[in-house]
Scaffold this active site. Structure first.
Site, PDB file in Angstrom:
ATOM      1  N   MET B   1      22.957  -6.871  18.985  1.00 48.52           N
ATOM      2  CA  MET B   1      22.190  -6.400  20.216  1.00 48.52           C
ATOM      3  C   MET B   1      20.458  -5.607  19.529  1.00 48.52           C
ATOM      4  O   MET B   1      20.306  -5.576  18.914  1.00 48.52           O
ATOM      5  CB  MET B   1      22.675  -4.829  20.413  1.00 48.52           C
ATOM      6  CG  MET B   1      22.055  -4.329  21.698  1.00 48.52           C
ATOM      7  SD  MET B   1      23.646  -3.491  22.207  1.00 48.52           S
ATOM      8  CE  MET B   1      24.011  -2.168  20.634  1.00 48.52           C
ATOM      9  N   CYS B   2      19.330  -6.264  20.406  1.00 50.83           N
ATOM     10  CA  CYS B   2      17.979  -5.389  20.658  1.00 50.83           C
ATOM     11  C   CYS B   2      17.454  -5.137  21.825  1.00 50.83           C
ATOM     12  O   CYS B   2      18.151  -5.091  22.699  1.00 50.83           O
ATOM     13  CB  CYS B   2      17.123  -6.451  20.276  1.00 50.83           C
ATOM     14  SG  CYS B   2      17.638  -7.612  18.869  1.00 50.83           S
ATOM     15  N   GLY B   3      16.587  -4.381  21.535  1.00 47.85           N
ATOM     16  CA  GLY B   3      16.190  -3.932  23.180  1.00 47.85           C
ATOM     17  C   GLY B   3      14.766  -4.701  23.201  1.00 47.85           C
ATOM     18  O   GLY B   3      13.801  -4.460  22.588  1.00 47.85           O
TER      19      GLY B   3
END
Lengths: 227, 300
Positions: B1-3
């Site tokens: 997951m990353c933003g």
């Protein structure tokens, strides 16, 4: 009227208060302020309260809803009303992916557009979308009705078991085993009733009906090479 | 997951607030990426004939002024350097290629984070709020910026492996997702002259797009070609000299939300990062469709 300002409180406290309500509660009207995109607002409700969320929410808003009415006055993120059992979840703006995913009953209304995978694996919920829906909607849907006043994206109803899909606008493409079916008077009545219940105006005569060809239910020896 | 986040200001009156807004957006994505964070800011153009490099060295006491002095003496050009934590912005009155070649030959331990006329790139391990504070991002002015908060899945957590990745002048890329054919594509790009600094899959995507554009593709053409050649999951945001672009893969299982008003266009992995933007309550907010290239450009 109970008013909870999420700028002053937090989602966990709010949800706990809602879960702790006794069945004979008088606190049946709620307003939630400043959600600011928070996830999991008003999830897991199981009694007939009416909740108005004033602003945009994040993922899974009103998930697992039972009996309650949740109105989101804004846009919402993934999985709004996922696994809804009964009651009503309404979004006045647009919804992101997987609106009403795997819902068993009740109704989800998206007044704007819904993103991809709307009604994925729906199991009896009624979903009414005022605008358009994205790709892969009603993937593996099993029961319920999906009514779309706008257009549908690619692969509508892919690997559909059952469920009835009604689209007024263009369908970019149908998924595997999804076919156009006859729009019977009974279908028209169903669509009219769902639109009325959702409070969305549309011309029932313009809707087309899609459903399962039921060719993926059983192993077919002619397809053996494909496995 | 990353933003990932991006902000493009249409109203010049807001340019003084760019740093403040992109900082809030980046910090809003902390839950999606607490390993490291980075931001590319487009501002402070250098004059024609000059170039600007954002550099990084592991040693925060690295003597940047001495390095810039050597560069000026040996290349016979004026230069200046501004230090921000372990980063330094070097400006030199020389073409990009000449400066890049000099750095590679004389300072092999210095990493180039970004270069161009406008773009500065700051990225580091740590929480977004610390990365923002250490580099003074909040006070920065500019026209547009993109940012990334990282939760690593494909390669180790270092400053070099953080996003944004730069692969051309004033161009950088942030990525949420993972690519499954990056090893083969890296070899393919190496054979076509691209030089890699990490084993990160997102760097492959950045250099892929840069390669396509160096071969004459427009931004849109390069990104559409990526839909065929990049196998995996992605939401990309690419910063360019005059704007930014957003692309999601055809399955679109990595999130993205777009919002637009008369004053700005913003992109984020989740709405939480947009919640503080001025006028967002009346913005048009929608989910970008899969396999569609969205671009915004400054009107000159």
């Amino acid at each position: 009227m109970q008013i909870v300002d999420l700028a002053q409180s937090n989602v966990r406290t709010l949800n706990q208060r809602l879960h702790d309500l006794p069945r004979d509660t008088n606190e049946r009207a709620w307003r939630i302020l400043n959600p600011r995109g928070a996830h999991a607002v008003a999830v897991g409700l199981n009694l007939a309260v009416e909740i108005h969320v004033e602003g945009h929410v994040g993922y899974y808003c009103a998930g697992m809803n039972k009996e309650a009415t949740v109105v989101i006055h804004g846009q919402c993120g993934w999985g709004v009303g996922e696994n809804i059992m009964s009651g009503l979840v309404r979004v006045t703006g647009n919804a992101s992916q997987a609106a009403g995913a795997s819902g068993h009953g009740g109704m989800v209304v998206i007044e704007g557009d819904a993103g991809p995978r709307c009604g994925i694996s729906m199991k009896g919920v009624d979903i009414v979308v005022g605008g358009s829906i994205g790709n892969f909607s009603a993937f593996m849907a099993q029961a319920g009705n999906l009514v779309v006043c706008g257009d549908a994206g690619d692969a509508l109803g892919d690997s559909l078991y059952e469920a009835d899909l009604y689209v007024q606008g263009k369908v970019a493409s149908l998924g595997a085993d999804c076919v156009e079916k006859k729009m019977t008077p009974k279908d028209a009545k169903t669509v009219a009733a769902l639109l009325a219940k959702a409070g969305i105006k549309a011309d029932v005569a313009r809707f087309r009906h899609y459903g399962s060809a039921r060719k993926l239910y059983h192993f077919h020896v002619d397809h053996a090479d494909a496995y | 997951m990353c933003g990932i986040v991006g902000l493009f200001l249409k109203n010049p009156a807001l340019q003084s607030q760019l740093g403040r807004h992109i900082s809030a957006m980046l910090i809003g994505m902390t839950d999606r990426g607490p390993d490291s964070a980075g931001v590319a800011v487009y501002h402070r153009p250098v004059e024609d004939g000059s170039s600007k490099f954002t550099l990084f060295h592991d040693d925060e006491s690295y003597h940047w002024r001495a390095m810039a002095g050597r560069l000026s003496d040996e290349m016979g050009v004026e230069s200046d350097v501004e230090v921000r934590a372990a980063h330094a912005v070097l400006t030199a009155k020389a073409p990009e290629k000449a400066v890049a070649d000099w750095l590679l030959a004389h300072c092999p331990d210095v990493r180039v984070m970004g270069y161009g006329h406008l773009m500065e790139v700051y990225k580091e391990k740590g929480l977004p709020k610390d990365v923002v504070r250490r580099h003074g991002i909040e006070a920065m002015e500019g026209t547009h910026a993109i940012g990334h908060t990282r939760m690593a899945t494909e390669s180790i957590v270092t400053t070099e492996h953080s996003h944004p990745f730069t692969a051309a002048s004033d161009m950088c890329l942030v990525h949420n997702g993972s690519l499954s054919n990056h090893n083969r594509l890296r070899e393919w790009l190496k054979r076509r002259g691209q030089r890699f600094e990490t084993d990160n899959d997102s760097e492959v995507a950045a250099r892929y797009f840069a390669y396509r554009m160096s071969e004459g593709a427009t931004l849109e053409e390069a990104m559409l070609a990526g839909l065929k050649d990049l196998d995996g999951f992605f939401t990309f945001t690419m910063g360019t000299r005059d704007g930014f672009a957003v692309l999601r893969d055809g399955i679109a299982c990595k999130p993205a939300v777009l919002a637009e008003t008369d004053d700005w266009v913003a992109m984020a992995s989740e709405y939480r990062s947009l919640a503080d933007l001025p006028g967002v309550e009346n913005a048009r907010v929608w989910e970008p469709a899969p396999a569609v290239v969205y671009t915004w450009r400054l009107e000159h």
